[in-house]
Scaffold this motif. Structure first.
Motif, PDB file in Angstrom:
ATOM      1  N   GLU A   1       0.835  -1.213   0.000  1.00 44.60           N
ATOM      2  CA  GLU A   1       0.000   0.000   0.000  1.00 44.60           C
ATOM      3  C   GLU A   1       0.864   1.254   0.000  1.00 44.60           C
ATOM      4  N   GLU A   2       1.995   1.201   0.690  1.00 42.93           N
ATOM      5  CA  GLU A   2       2.891   2.353   0.797  1.00 42.93           C
ATOM      6  C   GLU A   2       3.753   2.551  -0.452  1.00 42.93           C
ATOM      7  N   THR A   3       4.171   1.437  -1.067  1.00 42.33           N
ATOM      8  CA  THR A   3       5.168   1.534  -2.137  1.00 42.33           C
ATOM      9  C   THR A   3       4.634   1.286  -3.547  1.00 42.33           C
ATOM     10  N   ASN A   4       3.565   0.515  -3.665  1.00 42.89           N
ATOM     11  CA  ASN A   4       3.006   0.147  -4.975  1.00 42.89           C
ATOM     12  C   ASN A   4       4.048  -0.578  -5.844  1.00 42.89           C
ATOM     13  N   GLU A   5       4.941  -1.329  -5.219  1.00 39.29           N
ATOM     14  CA  GLU A   5       6.039  -2.015  -5.898  1.00 39.29           C
ATOM     15  C   GLU A   5       5.543  -3.262  -6.630  1.00 39.29           C
ATOM     16  N   ALA A   6       5.859  -3.357  -7.908  1.00 41.45           N
ATOM     17  CA  ALA A   6       5.360  -4.451  -8.751  1.00 41.45           C
ATOM     18  C   ALA A   6       5.830  -5.823  -8.264  1.00 41.45           C
ATOM     19  N   TYR A   7       7.111  -5.958  -7.925  1.00 40.71           N
ATOM     20  CA  TYR A   7       7.616  -7.264  -7.506  1.00 40.71           C
ATOM     21  C   TYR A   7       6.929  -7.714  -6.216  1.00 40.71           C
ATOM     22  N   LEU A   8       6.651  -6.780  -5.332  1.00 44.87           N
ATOM     23  CA  LEU A   8       5.945  -7.102  -4.092  1.00 44.87           C
ATOM     24  C   LEU A   8       4.532  -7.594  -4.409  1.00 44.87           C
ATOM     25  N   LYS A   9       3.864  -6.929  -5.339  1.00 44.71           N
ATOM     26  CA  LYS A   9       2.526  -7.376  -5.755  1.00 44.71           C
ATOM     27  C   LYS A   9       2.579  -8.804  -6.302  1.00 44.71           C
ATOM     28  N   ALA A  10       3.590  -9.084  -7.122  1.00 48.75           N
ATOM     29  CA  ALA A  10       3.732 -10.425  -7.703  1.00 48.75           C
ATOM     30  C   ALA A  10       3.929 -11.472  -6.612  1.00 48.75           C
ATOM     31  N   CYS A  11       4.714 -11.147  -5.602  1.00 48.38           N
ATOM     32  CA  CYS A  11       4.936 -12.091  -4.492  1.00 48.38           C
ATOM     33  C   CYS A  11       3.664 -12.281  -3.666  1.00 48.38           C
ATOM     34  N   ILE A  12       2.937 -11.222  -3.439  1.00 48.16           N
ATOM     35  CA  ILE A  12       1.657 -11.316  -2.724  1.00 48.16           C
ATOM     36  C   ILE A  12       0.713 -12.229  -3.492  1.00 48.16           C
ATOM     37  N   LEU A  13       0.709 -12.090  -4.799  1.00 48.26           N
ATOM     38  CA  LEU A  13      -0.176 -12.916  -5.630  1.00 48.26           C
ATOM     39  C   LEU A  13       0.218 -14.386  -5.613  1.00 48.26           C
ATOM     40  N   LYS A  14       1.457 -14.685  -5.253  1.00 49.55           N
ATOM     41  CA  LYS A  14       1.866 -16.088  -5.077  1.00 49.55           C
ATOM     42  C   LYS A  14       1.298 -16.643  -3.775  1.00 49.55           C
ATOM     43  N   LEU A  15       1.147 -15.786  -2.778  1.00 47.74           N
ATOM     44  CA  LEU A  15       0.658 -16.215  -1.461  1.00 47.74           C
ATOM     45  C   LEU A  15      -0.865 -16.278  -1.372  1.00 47.74           C
ATOM     46  N   LEU A  16      -1.545 -15.354  -2.013  1.00 48.09           N
ATOM     47  CA  LEU A  16      -2.992 -15.233  -1.838  1.00 48.09           C
ATOM     48  C   LEU A  16      -3.801 -16.493  -2.167  1.00 48.09           C
ATOM     49  N   PRO A  17      -3.505 -17.215  -3.256  1.00 48.02           N
ATOM     50  CA  PRO A  17      -4.335 -18.399  -3.543  1.00 48.02           C
ATOM     51  C   PRO A  17      -4.240 -19.471  -2.456  1.00 48.02           C
ATOM     52  N   ARG A  18      -3.145 -19.448  -1.698  1.00 46.34           N
ATOM     53  CA  ARG A  18      -2.951 -20.461  -0.652  1.00 46.34           C
ATOM     54  C   ARG A  18      -3.371 -19.958   0.722  1.00 46.34           C
ATOM     55  N   SER A  19      -3.979 -18.778   0.760  1.00 42.78           N
ATOM     56  CA  SER A  19      -4.427 -18.213   2.033  1.00 42.78           C
ATOM     57  C   SER A  19      -5.904 -18.525   2.245  1.00 42.78           C
TER      58      SER A  19
END
Length: 195
Positions: free
Chosen positions: A33-51
């Protein structure tokens, strides 16, 4: 995760995603939310389906990201969640103007049981834009489905070496799996001479 050194942050994020460290998801969402960093978004998207289910809903916000790479990653995440709602949402991206988003949507739809995407991939491989053809070749190869052998054979004649290479490797895999049509195509294929 909050290091000033990009490579340190990148390694930490990659390790968290690879090891499915769900306990870091809230921190990563806050930093994103603070940085809007693309690589961070990509990593979050790796975690979300398994949450848990409530967090999986967060995937939808990335489907409207201004960075089409993130939209493509969100489609992959939604595919992992599966179900009819995911299928319906992904199908809206089958005609997206971005080559990677469209290819990811078609791949996801095929993996979720939609068999009528061959014609959509066929349109992509006949595009005047090599990026579309390249994305289609890559996606078709990841599917490892013998129904796509005719498209891979067509792609062997593409003017782009990258597209030809992908098609060749896709056919090679399918030939190794025992598909005669792929074996025959490779036997008659003469690769471009290396200069």
């Amino acid at each position: 995760l909050r290091s000033d050194l990009e490579d340190v942050r990148g390694k930490a994020m990659g390790d968290i995603a690879r090891e499915n460290r769900q306990e870091f998801l809230d921190v990563m969402l806050k930093i994103e939310e603070e940085t809007n960093e693309a690589y961070l978004k990509a990593c979050i998207l790796k975690l979300l389906p398994r949450s848990d289910l409530s967090r999986q809903e967060l995937i939808h916000r990335y489907l409207v990201d201004s960075d089409f790479r993130i939209v493509a990653n969100a489609i992959e995440a939604l595919e992992q969640v599966g179900g009819t709602a995911a299928l319906a949402r992904i199908s809206t991206f089958a005609s997206h103007p971005d080559n990677r988003v469209k290819a990811n949507a078609l791949t996801a739809l095929h993996r979720l049981g939609q068999d009528k995407i061959l014609s959509l991939f066929e349109k992509m491989i006949h595009s005047e834009h090599s990026a579309y053809r390249d994305s289609a070749a890559y996606a078709i190869c990841t599917l490892k489905d013998s129904n796509f052998i005719p498209l891979l054979i067509q792609l062997l004649q593409d003017p782009s070496q990258s597209v030809k290479d992908k098609a060749y490797h896709g056919l090679k895999f399918l030939a190794f799996q025992g598909h005669k049509q792929a074996e025959e195509a490779l036997a008659s294929f003469e690769p471009d001479p290396v200069i």
